[in-house]
Structures are given as C-alpha cells and as structure tokens.
Scaffold this active site. Structure first.
Site, short mmCIF file in Angstrom:
data_model
loop_
_atom_site.label_atom_id
_atom_site.label_comp_id
_atom_site.label_asym_id
_atom_site.label_seq_id
_atom_site.Cartn_x
_atom_site.Cartn_y
_atom_site.Cartn_z
N GLU A 17 142.42 6.51 30.32
CA GLU A 17 141.62 5.48 30.99
C GLU A 17 141.93 4.10 30.42
O GLU A 17 141.70 3.85 29.23
CB GLU A 17 140.13 5.76 30.83
CG GLU A 17 139.26 4.70 31.49
CD GLU A 17 137.78 4.87 31.21
OE1 GLU A 17 136.98 4.41 32.03
OE2 GLU A 17 137.44 5.46 30.17
N GLU A 52 129.10 6.27 35.48
CA GLU A 52 129.08 5.81 34.10
C GLU A 52 128.47 4.41 34.03
O GLU A 52 129.14 3.42 33.76
CB GLU A 52 130.49 5.82 33.50
CG GLU A 52 130.47 5.69 31.98
CD GLU A 52 131.85 5.59 31.36
OE1 GLU A 52 132.09 6.26 30.34
OE2 GLU A 52 132.69 4.84 31.88
#
Length: 263
Positions: A143, A240
């Site tokens: 990520e 998230e």
C-alpha cells in the site's frame, strides 16, 4: 455491488476489540479488516468471525516496533530474519482466520541510505513473502501511503507499488488502493484506479481530508462505488476511516448498499 469490510481498528472504538465483530455484523457488514490481530489468539478471533457470520478480508503483517515509530520492516537492512518470522506469524493467523489477503507495510525511509538500495531490500523481502504465502493461497498487497499521514514512509505512489508488482511477477502479489492516501498524495484517483485495476487486490476508503465517513469531503464516493460496479471490481472495500462520532450513528452512507452485502 461493492462488498464493504468494517475496519475494526478504527471503527467501533466505543467498545473493546472483541466486541466490535458483533457490532459490525449488527450494522450489516459481512466482512471485517483491522491493522494487527496479534494481541489476541487467532482461535479467539476466529470464534468471533464464526459467531457473527463475518469474513476476514485483510489484516497487516507485524510492523516491527510500532510504539517506537516503526511502520513495517520489509525495507529495513539487517531485519531479514525478523521479517521471515513475521511472515510466518502472519500466515499462521491467515490460515486460522481463513484470510486470503495480507498487507505488508514497507517501513520508513532509512536515513543516508540510497533509495535504490532500500528498494532492493524491499523487493527481496516481498518476493520471499509471496513465495511463503503461495501454498496457502494468500495474496500479499503493498500500500502506498501519503507523506502527510506518514512523513517518513518509504512507499508513497501507486506507480512505485505497481512497478514492484510487475518486476517481481508473482501471481499472489497486488497493490492495496486506498482512495484517501491516493487523493492526498497524487490525486486523479479514478484514472489511477482504471489504469491499475488488474493488479489491485484490495481497496480502502475514507473522506478527504478529514478521514471520516465517506459521505463528506472532496471525493464523491457514491459515484466511485457505481464506478467500481461498472468496471467489475470484485474484491473488498475496506472502511478504514475514523468515525466523526458514534460509529453506528454515522453509517447513513452505508444504507443504500447494506441489503446487497454478500460474503
């Protein structure tokens, strides 16, 4: 229809971690993710998944010493033995939890080290992790994280992560596309999503710039969710974000999608 996974590290902080699974299920989520499960026995977490009919969508491999500011060890010199042990631990949890995706944090930049040298360490470790994970059918994701949120983080751009995926050429390696990080660090999020879709293994969402519920801020998430359907994205969308208030009270954005959620 996008499949949404509640991020239990950020959401439902009104209750202890082990009680968040039931809260997420009651609100209509069929999947969960979180940062790190290692404070709890894998079998105890699995009990919560089973009792609440939830799928484990993703979690992170051990990040090193989080309290001292470490944000992953995959690119850090001299930590190769520790890295292998961390992947073994993560794969044990993945097997028990029947989780098919693990995010490996790259780590922070090493002062005075050439970027190419640190990148070489990262690629060697990620290749090892992919090989270790292959037999269990687990995909490793990288990520890119924006420098506003983590000023020292090593991997920051989508094209950097995609270049690693192409070079290593592992069937179980992909990129985690976080709209929050991409919008802050790069912008032009839909173009990047469309460009990289074949090697995107997980998506995460939050409002920009506050990182709250995805029904405010500068990104039009209803349009993005429709776009994900149009382009045939079949993976999880991890929520998230940090709720602006009580978690369940802020789920108005989820209402149009709740009835169609499937594991």
């Amino acid at each position: 229809m996008p499949r949404f996974a509640a991020n239990l590290s950020m959401m439902y902080n009104e209750v202890p971690f082990m009680e968040r699974f039931a809260r997420a299920a009651a609100d209509g989520f069929v999947g969960v993710e979180y940062l790190f499960p290692y404070d709890f026995e894998a079998e105890k977490i699995k009990e919560q998944l089973n009792e609440n009919g939830l799928c484990q969508a993703l979690f992170n491999a051990p990040p090193g010493d989080w309290a001292k500011g470490e944000r992953g060890i995959a690119s850090l010199p001299g930590r190769e033995k520790e890295f292998r042990a961390s992947i073994e631990k993560a794969l044990h949890y993945a097997k028990v939890l029947d989780c098919k995706t693990i995010h490996i944090m790259s780590g922070n930049r090493v002062p005075l080290m050439l970027r190419d040298h640190q990148l070489s360490i990262l690629k060697n470790n990620i290749a090892l992790a992919c090989d270790m994970a292959l037999q269990g059918g687990v995909t490793i994701v990288l990520e890119p994280i924006n420098l506003r949120s983590m000023p020292e983080y090593f991997l920051n751009r989508q094209d950097e992560a995609q270049a690693i995926v192409r070079e290593l050429n592992r069937t179980n390696l992909a990129v985690q596309f976080d709209f929050f990080h991409c919008q802050i660090g790069e912008g032009d999020v839909t173009t990047r999503l469309m460009r990289d879709l074949p090697t995107i293994g997980h998506i995460q969402i939050a409002s920009v710039p506050e990182r709250h519920e995805p029904d405010a801020g500068e990104l039009n998430y209803p349009w993005i969710f429709e776009k994900l359907d149009q382009i045939g994205y079949g993976g999880w969308v991890g929520c998230e974000y940090i709720p602006a208030g009580e978690t369940s009270a802020g789920l108005g954005w989820f209402a149009p999608w709740k009835a169609g959620q499937k594991r």
